[in-house]
Design a protein around this motif. Structure first.
Motif, PDB file in Angstrom:
ATOM      1  N   THR A 102       0.831  -1.204   0.000  1.00  0.00           N
ATOM      2  CA  THR A 102       0.000   0.000   0.000  1.00  0.00           C
ATOM      3  C   THR A 102       0.862   1.249   0.000  1.00  0.00           C
ATOM      4  O   THR A 102       0.600   2.203  -0.743  1.00  0.00           O
ATOM      5  N   ILE A 103       1.901   1.259   0.815  1.00  0.00           N
ATOM      6  CA  ILE A 103       2.789   2.416   0.857  1.00  0.00           C
ATOM      7  C   ILE A 103       3.566   2.535  -0.448  1.00  0.00           C
ATOM      8  O   ILE A 103       3.800   3.646  -0.952  1.00  0.00           O
ATOM      9  N   THR A 104       3.953   1.403  -1.034  1.00  0.00           N
ATOM     10  CA  THR A 104       4.647   1.431  -2.329  1.00  0.00           C
ATOM     11  C   THR A 104       3.785   2.095  -3.391  1.00  0.00           C
ATOM     12  O   THR A 104       4.270   2.914  -4.189  1.00  0.00           O
ATOM     13  N   ARG A 105       2.509   1.761  -3.413  1.00  0.00           N
ATOM     14  CA  ARG A 105       1.590   2.390  -4.374  1.00  0.00           C
ATOM     15  C   ARG A 105       1.464   3.886  -4.139  1.00  0.00           C
ATOM     16  O   ARG A 105       1.411   4.682  -5.088  1.00  0.00           O
ATOM     17  N   CYS A 106       1.411   4.279  -2.856  1.00  0.00           N
ATOM     18  CA  CYS A 106       1.364   5.708  -2.533  1.00  0.00           C
ATOM     19  C   CYS A 106       2.605   6.424  -3.059  1.00  0.00           C
ATOM     20  O   CYS A 106       2.514   7.535  -3.614  1.00  0.00           O
ATOM     21  N   LEU A 107       3.763   5.800  -2.896  1.00  0.00           N
ATOM     22  CA  LEU A 107       5.014   6.415  -3.335  1.00  0.00           C
ATOM     23  C   LEU A 107       5.083   6.497  -4.858  1.00  0.00           C
ATOM     24  O   LEU A 107       5.565   7.499  -5.413  1.00  0.00           O
ATOM     25  N   LEU A 108       4.589   5.469  -5.553  1.00  0.00           N
ATOM     26  CA  LEU A 108       4.576   5.498  -7.018  1.00  0.00           C
ATOM     27  C   LEU A 108       3.669   6.619  -7.535  1.00  0.00           C
ATOM     28  O   LEU A 108       4.032   7.350  -8.471  1.00  0.00           O
ATOM     29  N   ALA A 109       2.483   6.736  -6.935  1.00  0.00           N
ATOM     30  CA  ALA A 109       1.561   7.805  -7.348  1.00  0.00           C
ATOM     31  C   ALA A 109       2.167   9.173  -7.085  1.00  0.00           C
ATOM     32  O   ALA A 109       2.028  10.103  -7.894  1.00  0.00           O
ATOM     33  N   THR A 110       2.848   9.305  -5.955  1.00  0.00           N
ATOM     34  CA  THR A 110       3.505  10.569  -5.624  1.00  0.00           C
ATOM     35  C   THR A 110       4.576  10.911  -6.649  1.00  0.00           C
ATOM     36  O   THR A 110       4.679  12.062  -7.105  1.00  0.00           O
ATOM     37  N   PHE A 111       5.376   9.919  -7.015  1.00  0.00           N
ATOM     38  CA  PHE A 111       6.460  10.158  -7.975  1.00  0.00           C
ATOM     39  C   PHE A 111       5.913  10.634  -9.321  1.00  0.00           C
ATOM     40  O   PHE A 111       6.418  11.602  -9.906  1.00  0.00           O
ATOM     41  N   VAL A 112       4.878   9.975  -9.809  1.00  0.00           N
ATOM     42  CA  VAL A 112       4.335  10.330 -11.122  1.00  0.00           C
ATOM     43  C   VAL A 112       3.737  11.739 -11.097  1.00  0.00           C
ATOM     44  O   VAL A 112       4.049  12.581 -11.965  1.00  0.00           O
ATOM     45  N   ALA A 113       2.884  12.012 -10.104  1.00  0.00           N
ATOM     46  CA  ALA A 113       2.207  13.309 -10.057  1.00  0.00           C
ATOM     47  C   ALA A 113       3.195  14.455  -9.843  1.00  0.00           C
ATOM     48  O   ALA A 113       3.122  15.500 -10.504  1.00  0.00           O
ATOM     49  N   TYR A 115       7.863   9.498   1.883  1.00  0.00           N
ATOM     50  CA  TYR A 115       7.027  10.319   1.007  1.00  0.00           C
ATOM     51  C   TYR A 115       7.825  11.505   0.472  1.00  0.00           C
ATOM     52  O   TYR A 115       7.818  11.797  -0.735  1.00  0.00           O
ATOM     53  N   ASN A 116       8.546  12.185   1.381  1.00  0.00           N
ATOM     54  CA  ASN A 116       9.310  13.360   0.975  1.00  0.00           C
ATOM     55  C   ASN A 116      10.486  13.001   0.078  1.00  0.00           C
ATOM     56  O   ASN A 116      10.829  13.743  -0.843  1.00  0.00           O
ATOM     57  N   MET A 117      11.124  11.856   0.357  1.00  0.00           N
ATOM     58  CA  MET A 117      12.230  11.427  -0.495  1.00  0.00           C
ATOM     59  C   MET A 117      11.738  11.109  -1.909  1.00  0.00           C
ATOM     60  O   MET A 117      12.388  11.451  -2.903  1.00  0.00           O
ATOM     61  N   THR A 118      10.573  10.461  -1.985  1.00  0.00           N
ATOM     62  CA  THR A 118       9.985  10.179  -3.297  1.00  0.00           C
ATOM     63  C   THR A 118       9.608  11.467  -4.010  1.00  0.00           C
ATOM     64  O   THR A 118       9.868  11.634  -5.211  1.00  0.00           O
ATOM     65  N   THR A 159      -3.286  14.515  -1.928  1.00  0.00           N
ATOM     66  CA  THR A 159      -3.870  14.731  -0.603  1.00  0.00           C
ATOM     67  C   THR A 159      -4.311  13.435   0.081  1.00  0.00           C
ATOM     68  O   THR A 159      -4.029  13.235   1.265  1.00  0.00           O
ATOM     69  N   PRO A 160      -5.009  12.506  -0.588  1.00  0.00           N
ATOM     70  CA  PRO A 160      -5.423  11.276   0.106  1.00  0.00           C
ATOM     71  C   PRO A 160      -4.267  10.333   0.458  1.00  0.00           C
ATOM     72  O   PRO A 160      -4.431   9.438   1.294  1.00  0.00           O
ATOM     73  N   LEU A 161      -3.109  10.497  -0.177  1.00  0.00           N
ATOM     74  CA  LEU A 161      -2.019   9.551   0.043  1.00  0.00           C
ATOM     75  C   LEU A 161      -1.412   9.679   1.434  1.00  0.00           C
ATOM     76  O   LEU A 161      -0.966   8.691   2.028  1.00  0.00           O
ATOM     77  N   LEU A 162      -1.388  10.895   1.984  1.00  0.00           N
ATOM     78  CA  LEU A 162      -0.780  11.102   3.305  1.00  0.00           C
ATOM     79  C   LEU A 162      -1.549  10.366   4.403  1.00  0.00           C
ATOM     80  O   LEU A 162      -0.957   9.607   5.176  1.00  0.00           O
ATOM     81  N   PRO A 163      -2.873  10.549   4.528  1.00  0.00           N
ATOM     82  CA  PRO A 163      -3.602   9.765   5.535  1.00  0.00           C
ATOM     83  C   PRO A 163      -3.626   8.277   5.225  1.00  0.00           C
ATOM     84  O   PRO A 163      -3.724   7.453   6.135  1.00  0.00           O
ATOM     85  N   ALA A 164      -3.542   7.895   3.946  1.00  0.00           N
ATOM     86  CA  ALA A 164      -3.494   6.472   3.606  1.00  0.00           C
ATOM     87  C   ALA A 164      -2.229   5.828   4.164  1.00  0.00           C
ATOM     88  O   ALA A 164      -2.254   4.711   4.692  1.00  0.00           O
TER      89      ALA A 164
END
Length: 520
Positions: free
Chosen positions: A325-336, A456-459, A431-436
């Motif tokens: 789940t966290i990996t998916r959050c990091l991937l979405a963060t990287f792309v956006a 999150y910040n490193m990504t 925005t939803p990724l942080l609480p996730a």
């Protein structure tokens, strides 16, 4: 059935509580304000606001400084923008590990804010490209404290079920800062000289440093998963009172509460205290008490074992990142973040070439992209209700459409709608990724919010390094429209991987609906 409140005037709490015995200690208003969660949230919001003002100030003016004053190219501008991410990437794990290890949030944030003030002054004194590089890296390094430790502070003082709303509101302050930054930078640069915007930002950083000094160190155990449950159950226990008449149902009430407690010793104390007050009721209820000892007790023993295993204060960043789940959050963060940060160095150049726009005009048109992020609090609230990844998926779809659309406009007004959808999509993704991510940490029982947000910040930092450099090279060779088209393809290609679970659920629901319609 829970026993009714007894009518007897004599009431005794089921378990002794120190709060009943200790005299009430009156705290001063200043003491309460310095420790209030709302105060912490305001200070974190101001830190992110300041960081984004400083970040946004340079967006319309750095391209002009590099090209006109230093004779640089689009690639040089992209590299300069990416240097912020290099500093952020380097400092984030350091701040996170030290903060979690020593359980201190204020001091690293104060150091970061002072560093931001110094780096901003460095921009105003820069006489060549390499001084700008050093100042930009320093600015990113200071930002690591605000983002990593600031978000960790919020997770310290707010429960997980309310974290989405709070983080959404905080991100709204971040958005306001980013919205004001380009306008402030363009105005001060054009009308007060190249040093003025940076001096203004340095003063803002010093003010925020004083605000961080004002708050007290947050209590990091207040809303841990285990302690939150124990506190709630203790309140229920203290609320049970026993009168003069024996009450078997009161014992049942005690057992109901005890069964929810993973600590068997604490649970058994509740039962023992009830038996002590009502020996007759205990005799009548002996079979149920035995049942608690065998069935419920074993269940609680298992529950306690699971909880004790899950609660871990020494989780590595690799282990956190390995969670899917966290990996998916990091991937979405990287792309956006790659696409959004890639727009920053090339959009002012494109507007200048296409429409002869200056820094002030560029700052004003960028408001269209930043304004939708003011709704981050509402996005966070809605994501808490319907699911974080579903909201993020909708944002990814909008973001893809807007990225392709930015290749089309040729006037100032025609840029407004694509930029607005671009900003809205970005906010709905991030925005939803942080609480996730916080939800994963809470469910796992990990005491590592700072490390999680460091990931999150490193990504985010890595994406802010990749995006501008990639955009600068593509823009030099192929121009703005093709650059945005390539970014759009990247977003579209990554969406099925990141949101595979949600897409599969939506398809399955659609198929069930079709089957039900056919059967009807």
């Amino acid at each position: 059935m829970i026993a009714p409140v007894p009518t007897s005037d004599e009431r005794r709490p089921l378990l002794p509580s120190s709060t009943h015995d200790e005299p009430h200690i009156k705290r001063s208003l200043l003491y309460r304000v310095r420790r209030a969660p709302a105060t912490v949230a305001c200070v974190v919001a101001m830190a992110l606001f300041t960081d984004m003002v400083v970040y946004g100030v340079v967006v319309p003016i750095l391209p002009k400084i590099v090209k006109e004053r230093l004779g640089g190219s689009s690639s040089d501008i992209g590299l300069l923008f990416a240097c912020y991410a290099i500093g952020l990437l380097a400092s984030t794990p350091i701040f996170a590990i030290l903060s979690d290890k020593y359980q201190n949030r204020r001091i690293p944030m104060m150091v970061g804010m002072l560093g931001l003030a110094v780096a901003t002054v460095g921009f105003s004194l820069a006489s060549n490209y390499w001084v700008l590089i050093a100042a930009r890296i320093g600015q990113g390094s200071a930002g690591g404290a605000s983002w990593t430790i600031g978000l960790g502070m919020l997770a310290d003082v707010y429960p997980p079920d309310n974290l989405g709303v709070v983080m959404g509101a905080t991100m709204m302050a971040n958005a306001i800062g980013f919205m004001m930054g380009p306008m402030v930078g363009g105005y001060f640069y054009e009308y007060h000289g190249h040093m003025a915007p940076f001096i203004f930002c340095a003063g803002l950083a010093v003010l925020d440093f004083l605000c961080i000094m004002f708050i007290a160190e947050p209590d990091k155990k207040k809303y841990s998963a285990k302690n939150a449950t124990m506190t709630d159950l203790d309140d229920q226990v203290d609320g049970l009172s026993i009168g003069d008449d024996p009450s078997t149902s009161t014992l049942v009430a005690a057992e109901v509460i005890a069964s929810e407690i993973s600590d068997r010793k604490h649970a058994q104390d509740i039962i023992d205290d009830a038996i002590h007050h009502h020996p007759k009721a205990a005799t009548e209820h002996s079979s149920e008490a035995a049942s608690y000892g065998s069935t419920s007790g074993s269940s609680n023993s298992s529950s306690s074992s699971v909880n004790d295993e899950d609660i871990n204060t020494d989780v590595s960043m690799f282990e956190i990142a390995s969670n899917w789940t966290i990996t998916r959050c990091l991937l979405a963060t990287f792309v956006a973040a790659s696409v959004f940060s890639g727009l920053e160095p090339i959009f002012p150049l494109y507007l200048q070439d296409l429409l002869n726009a200056g820094p002030t005009q560029t700052g004003l048109i960028l408001i269209a992209a930043i304004f939708p992020t003011l709704f981050a609090s509402g996005i966070g609230y809605y994501a808490d209700q319907v699911g974080h990844f579903y909201v993020s998926l909708v944002g990814m779809i909008l973001f893809t459409f807007a990225t392709f659309s930015l290749a089309v406009p040729s006037t100032f007004l025609s840029f407004v709608l694509p930029l607005a959808i671009f900003g809205l999509g970005s906010s709905m993704i991030l925005t939803p990724l942080l609480p996730a991510m916080a939800d994963v940490v809470n469910k796992k029982g990990w005491n590592c919010y700072a490390k999680t947000y460091a990931l999150y910040n490193m990504t985010y930092s890595l994406s802010m390094a990749v995006g501008p450099i990639l955009a600068g090279f593509i823009y030099d060779d192929f121009g703005f429209p093709l650059t945005m088209s390539m970014f759009g393809v990247m977003i579209a290609a990554s969406t099925p991987l990141i949101f595979s679970t949600q897409i599969a659920a939506i398809v399955a629901h659609w198929k069930r609906s079709r089957v039900e319609q056919c059967e009807a």
